[in-house]
Enzyme design. Structure first.
Site, mmCIF file in Angstrom:
data_model
loop_
_atom_site.group_PDB
_atom_site.id
_atom_site.type_symbol
_atom_site.label_atom_id
_atom_site.label_comp_id
_atom_site.label_asym_id
_atom_site.label_seq_id
_atom_site.Cartn_x
_atom_site.Cartn_y
_atom_site.Cartn_z
ATOM 1 N N HIS A 145 -8.140 9.038 4.845
ATOM 2 C CA HIS A 145 -7.636 7.964 5.705
ATOM 3 C C HIS A 145 -7.935 8.288 7.164
ATOM 4 C CE1 HIS A 145 -4.672 7.492 2.218
ATOM 5 N NE2 HIS A 145 -5.403 6.404 2.214
ATOM 6 N N HIS A 197 -10.060 4.623 -1.394
ATOM 7 C CA HIS A 197 -9.208 4.711 -0.201
ATOM 8 C C HIS A 197 -10.024 5.284 0.949
ATOM 9 C CE1 HIS A 197 -4.927 3.853 -1.380
ATOM 10 N NE2 HIS A 197 -5.584 3.687 -2.525
ATOM 11 N N GLY A 198 -9.508 5.098 2.173
ATOM 12 C CA GLY A 198 -10.200 5.651 3.342
ATOM 13 C C GLY A 198 -11.511 4.950 3.611
ATOM 14 N N VAL A 210 -9.474 -0.836 3.711
ATOM 15 C CA VAL A 210 -9.874 -0.646 5.111
ATOM 16 C C VAL A 210 -8.661 -0.876 6.011
ATOM 17 C CG1 VAL A 210 -11.308 -1.517 7.006
ATOM 18 C CG2 VAL A 210 -12.271 -1.331 4.707
ATOM 19 N N ASP A 253 0.835 -1.201 0.000
ATOM 20 C CA ASP A 253 0.000 0.000 0.000
ATOM 21 C C ASP A 253 0.880 1.266 0.000
ATOM 22 O OD1 ASP A 253 -2.449 1.330 0.140
ATOM 23 O OD2 ASP A 253 -2.536 1.278 2.329
ATOM 24 N N SER A 256 -12.569 3.157 6.039
ATOM 25 C CA SER A 256 -13.073 3.033 7.424
ATOM 26 C C SER A 256 -14.180 4.033 7.694
ATOM 27 C CB SER A 256 -11.933 3.288 8.427
ATOM 28 O OG SER A 256 -11.051 2.209 8.421
HETATM 29 P P1 13P Z 1 -8.679 3.892 6.412
HETATM 30 O O1 13P Z 1 -7.563 3.898 7.417
HETATM 31 O O2 13P Z 1 -9.512 5.120 6.485
HETATM 32 O O3 13P Z 1 -9.484 2.642 6.472
HETATM 33 O O4 13P Z 1 -7.989 3.950 4.965
HETATM 34 C C1 13P Z 1 -7.324 2.828 4.490
HETATM 35 C C2 13P Z 1 -6.633 3.101 3.209
HETATM 36 O O5 13P Z 1 -7.136 3.774 2.338
HETATM 37 C C3 13P Z 1 -5.320 2.477 3.019
HETATM 38 O O6 13P Z 1 -4.714 2.856 1.827
#
Ligand code: 13P
Length: 303
Positions: free
Chosen positions: A180, A208-209, A231, A82, A211
């Protein structure tokens, strides 16, 4: 089944209108929670690690553990690096056996992002691995990459088309308003922009992001063409909270098998929930024949 490239599974997901979740794991135990979750609901899955985790656990050990899990649970599983800004680390992970890598050059101007992504594509096109790049700037904190709200920037749809045309990158993460980490309110997702991008490119898009995005918003993103959802924070927090809870109930506990079992279970249930939400449950058996094994000679990778 061995570790596979995520390209065919993501293409299939985009074509069929469902998503595949990529979970950031920070330990071997977390890796197994995710693998077990995927096996229990028959879902294809992507395990991903940040550069920090690669440095912490070592790429060879991560690959061996992921490989063992993919064989044990017999599901299509990819191993992804990542947000990497460093070509050396990308090459190290590819050599170790990662089946997917992200070159994150989103902090540079468009032309430089194209140039750096092409450097990775030059290596990847000779072997069977996925490459992901980012356009615009996703806000928030991921490992040592920090993008303030002020510097976050949404991707320009026509640039997404041009970027894919000039790099041939098989998966693209356009910034569309998510960040994120955990949001203070609901995220302001630009659905019109996702639609516009998805109308211009056939490649699977990456959210992305992932969560703490409201469930209906996740579903809409997937329907519009986001085939991979990342996630990290939610999984890491749930895992850690379970350990904290264990010690608040049993402060004298000294058996890692007990406190880790609880954390592992909490992480597994959360992972299942996310995969069911994006519609991945039951898709592993369906795509098994289509996702191809990723075995190549390490010496064929020229550095
Ligand atoms: P989160 O931490 O918001 O779940 O984002 C994960 C992400 O996009 C990793 O590249």
């Amino acid at each position: 089944m061995t570790l596979v490239s995520s390209t065919p599974m993501l293409q299939e997901a985009r074509k069929s209108g469902y998503g595949i979740v990529a979970f950031n794991v920070h330990s071997f135990d977390m890796l197994y929670s995710v693998a077990e979750a995927a096996a229990e609901i028959d879902a294809p899955v992507i395990i991903q690690t940040t550069v920090g985790t690669v440095q912490n656990l070592g790429p060879d050990s991560i690959v061996k553990t992921a490989l063992a899990a993919s064989e044990k649970y017999d599901i299509p599983m990819a191993l992804h690096l990542d947000h990497c800004t460093d070509l050396e680390v990308i090459i190290q992970c590819i050599r170790a056996g990662y089946t997917s890598v992200m070159i994150d050059a989103s902090m540079y101007p468009f032309e430089e992002n194209v140039r750096l992504t092409n450097q990775v594509m030059d290596i990847a096109k000779h072997i069977d691995i996925n490459v992901e790049a980012e356009l615009g700037k996703v806000g928030g904190v991921e490992d040592n990459i920090v993008v303030s709200e002020k510097n976050a920037e949404k991707a320009v749809p026509t640039e997404c088309k041009e970027f894919i045309h000039r790099t041939g990158v098989p998966t693209l993460a356009p910034a569309i308003g998510t960040a994120h980490g955990i949001y203070s309110g609901d995220p302001d997702i630009d659905f019109d922009r996702i639609e516009e991008i998805a109308n211009l490119v056939d490649e699977p898009l990456v959210l992305h992001g992932g969560s703490a995005i409201p469930e209906d918003d996740v579903k809409q993103c997937i329907l519009l063409g986001m085939a991979k959802m990342n996630v990290s924070t939610e999984l890491k927090n749930a895992y850690s909270e379970a350990i904290k809870e264990h010690f608040s109930e049993m402060p004298d506990s000294l058996d890692p098998r007990k406190y880790l079992a609880k954390a592992k279970n909490v992480a597994k249930e959360l992972a299942k929930k996310k995969m069911i939400l994006v519609g991945a449950a039951g898709k592993a058996s369906e795509i098994k024949g289509k996702a191809f094994p990723n075995r190549y000679k390490l010496d064929s990778v020229r550095v």
